[in-house]
Design a protein around this motif. Structure first.
Motif, short mmCIF file in Angstrom:
data_model
loop_
_atom_site.label_atom_id
_atom_site.label_comp_id
_atom_site.label_asym_id
_atom_site.label_seq_id
_atom_site.Cartn_x
_atom_site.Cartn_y
_atom_site.Cartn_z
N CYS A 1 1.06 -1.14 0.12
CA CYS A 1 -0.08 -0.02 -0.12
C CYS A 1 0.89 1.57 0.29
CB CYS A 1 -0.97 0.13 0.51
SG CYS A 1 -2.62 0.18 0.96
N SER A 2 1.46 1.51 0.88
CA SER A 2 2.93 2.15 0.81
C SER A 2 3.45 2.14 0.15
CB SER A 2 4.24 2.32 1.76
OG SER A 2 2.74 2.53 3.05
N GLY A 3 3.83 1.13 -1.30
CA GLY A 3 4.31 1.69 -2.51
C GLY A 3 3.72 2.01 -3.43
N LEU A 4 2.31 2.03 -3.76
CA LEU A 4 1.42 2.55 -4.57
C LEU A 4 0.81 3.62 -3.81
CD1 LEU A 4 -2.09 0.13 -3.99
CD2 LEU A 4 -0.44 0.31 -5.65
N ILE A 5 1.08 4.65 -2.83
CA ILE A 5 0.84 5.69 -2.23
C ILE A 5 2.16 6.72 -2.81
CG2 ILE A 5 0.88 7.45 -0.95
CD1 ILE A 5 -0.82 5.16 0.92
N SER A 6 3.66 6.14 -2.60
CA SER A 6 4.53 6.39 -3.34
C SER A 6 4.70 6.75 -4.73
CB SER A 6 6.35 5.49 -2.55
OG SER A 6 7.38 5.95 -2.66
N SER A 7 4.52 5.52 -5.25
CA SER A 7 4.38 5.82 -6.22
C SER A 7 3.24 7.10 -7.50
CB SER A 7 3.46 4.91 -7.38
OG SER A 7 3.72 5.29 -8.76
N GLU A 8 2.20 7.56 -6.69
CA GLU A 8 1.53 9.04 -6.90
C GLU A 8 2.10 10.07 -6.24
OE1 GLU A 8 -1.42 9.03 -8.04
OE2 GLU A 8 -1.89 6.55 -8.57
N LEU A 9 2.74 10.08 -5.19
CA LEU A 9 3.77 10.60 -4.58
C LEU A 9 4.90 11.00 -5.59
CD1 LEU A 9 3.40 10.66 -0.72
CD2 LEU A 9 1.51 12.18 -2.12
N SER A 10 5.44 10.46 -5.89
CA SER A 10 7.09 10.69 -6.35
C SER A 10 6.00 11.45 -7.60
CB SER A 10 7.53 9.40 -6.67
OG SER A 10 6.94 8.98 -7.50
N GLN A 11 5.50 11.24 -8.16
CA GLN A 11 5.05 12.06 -9.96
C GLN A 11 4.55 13.54 -9.03
OE1 GLN A 11 2.40 10.41 -12.29
NE2 GLN A 11 3.25 8.03 -11.11
N LEU A 12 4.96 13.82 -7.88
CA LEU A 12 3.79 15.36 -7.23
C LEU A 12 4.93 16.34 -7.33
CD1 LEU A 12 0.42 13.76 -5.84
CD2 LEU A 12 0.76 15.68 -7.65
N GLY A 13 6.50 15.30 -7.27
CA GLY A 13 7.34 15.69 -6.48
C GLY A 13 8.74 15.71 -4.99
N PHE A 14 7.46 14.58 -4.47
CA PHE A 14 8.22 14.60 -3.18
C PHE A 14 8.62 13.33 -2.90
CE2 PHE A 14 3.55 16.17 -2.94
CZ PHE A 14 3.52 16.47 -0.94
N THR A 15 9.81 13.61 -2.74
CA THR A 15 10.45 12.35 -1.89
C THR A 15 10.55 12.03 -0.52
OG1 THR A 15 12.50 14.98 -0.68
CG2 THR A 15 12.78 14.12 -3.23
N GLN A 16 11.44 10.91 -0.57
CA GLN A 16 10.71 9.68 1.11
C GLN A 16 11.77 9.62 1.93
OE1 GLN A 16 8.95 6.67 -0.49
NE2 GLN A 16 11.13 5.03 -0.55
N GLU A 17 11.20 9.57 2.67
CA GLU A 17 12.12 8.99 4.12
C GLU A 17 11.73 7.61 4.46
OE1 GLU A 17 12.86 11.58 7.56
OE2 GLU A 17 12.78 13.51 6.05
N ILE A 18 12.70 7.00 4.72
CA ILE A 18 11.97 5.24 4.74
C ILE A 18 12.29 4.79 6.68
CG2 ILE A 18 12.17 2.88 4.76
CD1 ILE A 18 12.56 3.41 1.60
N TYR A 19 11.59 5.01 7.11
CA TYR A 19 11.86 4.41 9.28
C TYR A 19 11.50 2.92 9.23
CZ TYR A 19 12.60 9.02 9.79
OH TYR A 19 12.67 10.97 10.24
N PRO A 20 12.43 1.73 8.66
CA PRO A 20 12.14 0.77 8.34
C PRO A 20 11.97 -0.11 10.36
CG PRO A 20 14.22 1.09 7.64
CD PRO A 20 14.02 2.16 8.74
N GLN A 21 10.66 -0.90 9.69
CA GLN A 21 10.49 -1.77 11.01
C GLN A 21 10.15 -2.70 10.43
OE1 GLN A 21 9.31 0.38 13.86
NE2 GLN A 21 10.20 1.91 12.65
N LEU A 22 9.90 -3.89 11.53
CA LEU A 22 10.54 -5.94 11.07
C LEU A 22 8.80 -6.05 11.69
CD1 LEU A 22 13.73 -6.56 12.46
CD2 LEU A 22 12.83 -6.51 10.30
N GLU A 23 8.06 -5.09 11.96
CA GLU A 23 6.61 -5.63 12.73
C GLU A 23 5.53 -5.60 11.97
OE1 GLU A 23 6.01 -6.65 17.09
OE2 GLU A 23 8.32 -6.89 17.53
N VAL A 24 5.63 -4.35 11.83
CA VAL A 24 4.49 -3.73 11.15
C VAL A 24 5.65 -2.79 9.94
CG1 VAL A 24 3.03 -3.18 13.53
CG2 VAL A 24 5.74 -1.45 12.25
N GLY A 25 4.23 -2.66 9.20
CA GLY A 25 5.25 -2.21 7.57
C GLY A 25 5.97 -0.88 8.22
N ASN A 26 7.12 -0.54 7.24
CA ASN A 26 7.42 1.10 7.21
C ASN A 26 7.09 2.08 7.14
OD1 ASN A 26 9.75 -0.87 6.92
ND2 ASN A 26 10.15 -1.21 4.75
N ILE A 27 7.62 2.53 8.09
CA ILE A 27 6.84 3.95 8.18
C ILE A 27 7.41 5.13 7.67
CG2 ILE A 27 6.24 6.05 10.00
CD1 ILE A 27 6.67 3.87 11.77
#
Length: 716
Positions: free
Chosen positions: A380-406
């Motif tokens: 789900c995060s990947g879908l949103i990231s794809s949309e936001l990257s087209q709008l000029g947003f860059t991302q920071e990843i906070y890796p998590q093991l028990e839950v999805g990455n923040i």
């Protein structure tokens, strides 16, 4: 102003198919063009199908008006589905519901649709109309009929069933066709050889006539215009007609008198025949003159100075003045030069992309994002990231093991942002209970569609509108996708607080209630686990005593919030096992606390300790409790109130209903410090269903996306 445009599309949306069926429908391109014309003037428009669901659709789009709110209007383009006096069906329903609308009243439509009553009223008012006869079947005495005559259904428009006949045999055949095909009486009218004209009318006091329009019959005095002509080979229209000014003025004057005699409203079109001696005959009046662009009414309106857009909005204006006494409908502030406002362009952009927005929403909803389903949450995060990257947003990843990455996204080179948007992705619904996306005409359903994923779709739509309007690059926006909301922000709490320190305001797009409430405060949450175990096993009676004490203790704790409308204590997941013969008893219960201030939580905990203090002296059983604060309460602050007032003004400009709301559930935004401007609930309008499924009102995706876009744009 909110404007609901009603037309007929799904004619199967009835309880039974029964009675005379409608043969008159608007082309969907025309409906769309009318809606676009209203939107360009700044109105909040919803296009609704006028079948049996129309009342619920209107309640969702145009709820009960509170004092001080502007009432919306209905732009009625519904010809009806079936039965008699079809034009009256929607207006009658609107009268019952208390909703103002464009067009004539039910009684006016009923008179205009009934050509016989129309002619009787006209004759009684001294208005010229051809002689006529009415027949119930083809076997009746027709000896009084003077040929030639034109035969037509008594209660149809758009030239359905027209036929000119010159003898009794053909007349009987034509009457038989009308009675059997249209299930109504046949009107037989003296045929007037000559030329054909029409006069469009708009307004009430005064009624404004358009220039007289002539249907070009190519010099044939016996010609008529049939429904096939209108649909396939429309005859040429000449406007203004090539007649004397005196004759044109007389036609206009008679048309206005005909309009008033039937007590019609707002607009109509009068059809006229002119004989070879220049005698005027009123044929009929259409109380719902067609807005098809090539039709007579818009053609004459254009000559009168109304292009299609201004004609549609003039129709809305005259109805509004009639209802609200010289008050024109309020819309977005229109520039003096007549250009469409940026807000209107953004609304149109959002609406035209609704299908794409809903496709993204379907992908999000169909993905299982149970908090421990790391793969699903990250997808789900990947879908949103794809949309936001087209709008000029860059991302920071906070890796998590028990839950999805923040994930944190920003379109700013600076660390500081005008708005931080916190949006959860995870939920508590396991795969077995997950509900996939389901689309209805006015609702969208599925797990997470209201509480979280609908808000994501709105956010993407709002950002796209800001890019379209060339505002996005001027803004500094941060977006934090949280993946542990279901476990109280265990991993994201520190990140939320860190990012909030760099923001001027924080918002979240959780779902709004059906009243449109924005969340200015949320209850804090605390969670406890009460456990008990029988210690002394020498007497079977102790099994019963342990059980009674467990239930008594649990009840005493829950009673702390009795008669307290600001705090709630409720048990969940109660487990208890015992056996008299084997002499064992043990159990546990979760205790959920929703509170609205830290002082109250302290008081609750002290009372719980006092209740448990009496248990320590027992040698029969042992009782203990553990747990504590999960999220603090989010209270209304002056800064949040100020932010709400800003949103309120924006919502009023675009006619979107909002209100203040306290929500008992806790959320990630509760981790923000108290003095920060905070608002939640900017997501779609909807609700939880009894099955734990969720649904949203489809149109709210458009309204809320525009509201969010305007809020993000307003950085003052």
């Amino acid at each position: 102003m909110k404007v609901a445009l009603i037309y007929n599309k799904d004619i199967s949306g009835v309880i039974n198919t029964f009675g005379m069926q409608n043969k008159e429908f608007y082309n969907e391109k025309t409906v769309k063009k009318v809606a676009e014309s209203l939107e360009k003037a700044g109105h909040n428009v919803a296009v609704l199908d006028g079948n049996k669901q129309i009342i619920e659709r209107l309640e969702n789009f145009m709820p009960r008006v509170n004092q001080g709110e502007q009432m919306g209007m209905i732009f009625n383009m519904a010809y009806g589905i079936q039965g008699e006096s079809r034009y009256t069906h929607i207006p009658s329903m609107l009268e019952m519901l208390g909703l103002p609308y464009v067009g004539s009243s039910p009684s006016g439509h009923a008179l205009a649709l009934d050509k016989v009553l129309t002619k009787i009223i006209w004759k009684n008012n001294g208005l010229p109309t051809p002689d006529f006869w009415v027949f119930n079947n083809h076997d009746e005495d027709m000896s009084s009929v003077k040929f030639p005559v034109i035969v037509k259904p008594k209660m149809e428009s758009v030239s359905f069933g027209l036929k000119v006949v010159y003898n009794q045999d053909d007349l009987r055949e034509a009457v038989h066709f009308i009675v059997t095909e249209f299930s109504q009486q046949a009107l037989v009218e003296q045929f007037i050889r000559g030329r054909e004209f029409c006069v469009g009318l708009i307004g009430n006091s005064p009624v404004e006539p358009f220039p007289v329009l002539e249907i070009d019959l190519e010099g044939d005095p016996d010609a008529i215009q049939t429904v096939d002509d209108k649909k396939h080979t429309p005859k040429k229209k000449v406007c203004p007609a090539h007649i004397s000014d005196e004759l044109a003025e007389k036609m206009q004057k008679l048309s206005i008198e005909a309009f008033k005699s039937l007590n019609l409203r707002d607009f109509s079109r009068v059809d006229i025949r002119l004989d070879e001696d220049d005698n005027i005959y009123l044929l009929e009046i259409n109380s719902m003159a067609s807005l098809g662009e090539t039709g007579s009414y818009p053609t004459a309106a254009k000559v009168a100075g109304y292009d299609f857009e201004s004609l549609v909005n003039k129709m809305l204006d005259v109805a509004s003045v009639r209802y609200f006494t010289n008050t024109l409908p309020q819309a977005d502030n229109q520039p003096a030069n007549g250009r469409t406002t940026q807000t209107s362009r953004m609304r149109t952009f959002i609406k035209t992309r609704q299908q794409r927005t809903e496709k993204l929403l379907q992908q999000l909803v169909d993905t299982d994002t149970y908090v421990r389903n790391v793969e699903g949450v990250n997808y789900c995060s990947g879908l949103i990231s794809s949309e936001l990257s087209q709008l000029g947003f860059t991302q920071e990843i906070y890796p998590q093991l028990e839950v999805g990455n923040i994930l944190y996204f920003s379109n700013s080179f600076n660390q500081e942002v005008d708005y931080l948007i916190i949006q959860p992705l995870d939920n508590r619904i396991k795969l077995a209970q997950h509900e996939n996306y389901h689309e209805q005409e006015q609702y969208l359903e599925g797990t997470g569609v209201w509480e979280s994923k609908g808000g994501v779709a709105i956010l993407i739509s709002a950002l796209q509108a800001l890019k379209f309007s060339r505002n996005l690059k001027k803004l500094n926006i941060g977006i934090l996708l949280v993946t542990d909301s279901s476990i109280d922000g265990r991993y994201s709490k520190a990140i939320i607080q860190q990012k909030a320190e760099l923001a001027k305001a924080v918002i979240s797009l959780s779902g709004a209630s059906k009243k449109g409430g924005l969340i200015l405060s949320r209850s804090g949450s605390a969670m406890y686990r009460l456990e008990t175990k029988m210690l002394k096993k020498d007497n079977p009676e102790n099994v019963s005593l342990t059980a009674m004490n467990f239930n008594k203790t649990l009840a005493a704790i829950c009673d702390i919030s009795q008669n307290d409308n600001k705090n709630i204590i409720a048990p969940f997941d109660i487990q208890y096992k015992s056996n008299i013969f084997k002499k064992y008893a043990y159990g546990s219960a979760g205790i959920s606390v929703r509170y609205n201030s830290p002082e109250v939580l302290d008081e609750i905990e002290q009372k719980i300790k006092k209740i448990l203090a009496t248990q320590k002296r027992s040698k029969i059983y042992q009782v203990k409790i553990e747990g504590g604060l999960k999220r603090p309460a989010m209270s209304v602050s002056d800064t949040s109130k100020k932010l709400y007032n800003k949103v309120s003004k924006l919502a009023k400009q675009i006619d979107v209903r909002i209100g203040e709301e306290h929500r008992w559930s806790s959320a990630d935004i509760c981790h923000i410090k108290k003095d920060m401007p905070i608002i939640d609930g900017l997501g779609p309008v909807g609700e939880y269903l009894p099955s734990d499924n969720e649904r949203i009102i489809r149109h709210s995706l458009i309204e809320r996306a525009l509201l969010v876009a305007l809020l993000l744009k307003d950085t003052k």
